[in-house]
Design a protein around this motif. Structure first.
Motif, short mmCIF file in Angstrom:
data_model
loop_
_atom_site.label_atom_id
_atom_site.label_comp_id
_atom_site.label_asym_id
_atom_site.label_seq_id
_atom_site.Cartn_x
_atom_site.Cartn_y
_atom_site.Cartn_z
N THR A 1 0.84 -1.20 0.00
CA THR A 1 0.00 0.00 0.00
C THR A 1 0.87 1.25 0.00
N LYS B 1 2.05 6.78 -6.71
CA LYS B 1 1.09 7.82 -7.10
C LYS B 1 1.71 9.21 -6.95
N ARG C 1 -6.26 8.53 -2.00
CA ARG C 1 -7.15 7.42 -1.66
C ARG C 1 -7.99 6.97 -2.85
N GLU C 2 -8.11 7.80 -3.88
CA GLU C 2 -8.94 7.44 -5.04
C GLU C 2 -8.43 6.15 -5.67
N GLY C 3 -9.35 5.22 -5.85
CA GLY C 3 -9.00 3.94 -6.45
C GLY C 3 -8.39 2.95 -5.48
N MET C 4 -8.29 3.33 -4.23
CA MET C 4 -7.71 2.44 -3.22
C MET C 4 -8.77 2.13 -2.16
N GLU C 5 -8.79 0.91 -1.69
CA GLU C 5 -9.69 0.50 -0.62
C GLU C 5 -8.99 0.76 0.71
#
Length: 104
Positions: A14, A21, A33-37
């Motif tokens: 992570t 990114k 956080r976009e696109g990440m759980e």
């Protein structure tokens, strides 16, 4: 030893994804956080580990915080790798010679 902190920080997939990114440019935690759980508290913890390892730095603008790759941390990685850069050409040459000797 700071190298240990760097490699421990990047050992987590992570944190590597966050670091990658940020390699494309400055972002805030929401954009990261976009696109990440991942929850906001977890993102904050990951960013803290990356900051402590000198891989990421933050810039505060009012109540907003943007994150970017810290060039000083990258320089530490480059210095560490430079120690081993001289080692590999000699090893590769030795391997080539060995393979050539093995060739019928």
């Amino acid at each position: 030893m700071i190298e240990n902190d760097i490699f421990k920080a990047l050992a987590d997939p992570t944190r590597r994804a966050i670091f990658e990114k940020l390699a494309s440019g400055t972002m805030n935690a929401s954009a990261l956080r976009e696109g990440m759980e991942i929850s906001q508290p977890a993102m904050s913890q990951h960013l803290a580990v990356l900051r402590n390892a000198k891989l990421v730095r933050e810039q505060r603008q009012g109540r907003f915080v943007n994150y970017e790759v810290d060039p000083d941390g990258l320089a530490l990685i480059a210095e560490w790798l430079a120690k081993y850069r001289a080692y590999w050409p000699a090893r590769i040459d030795a391997l080539k010679a060995l393979l050539k000797d093995m060739d019928p």
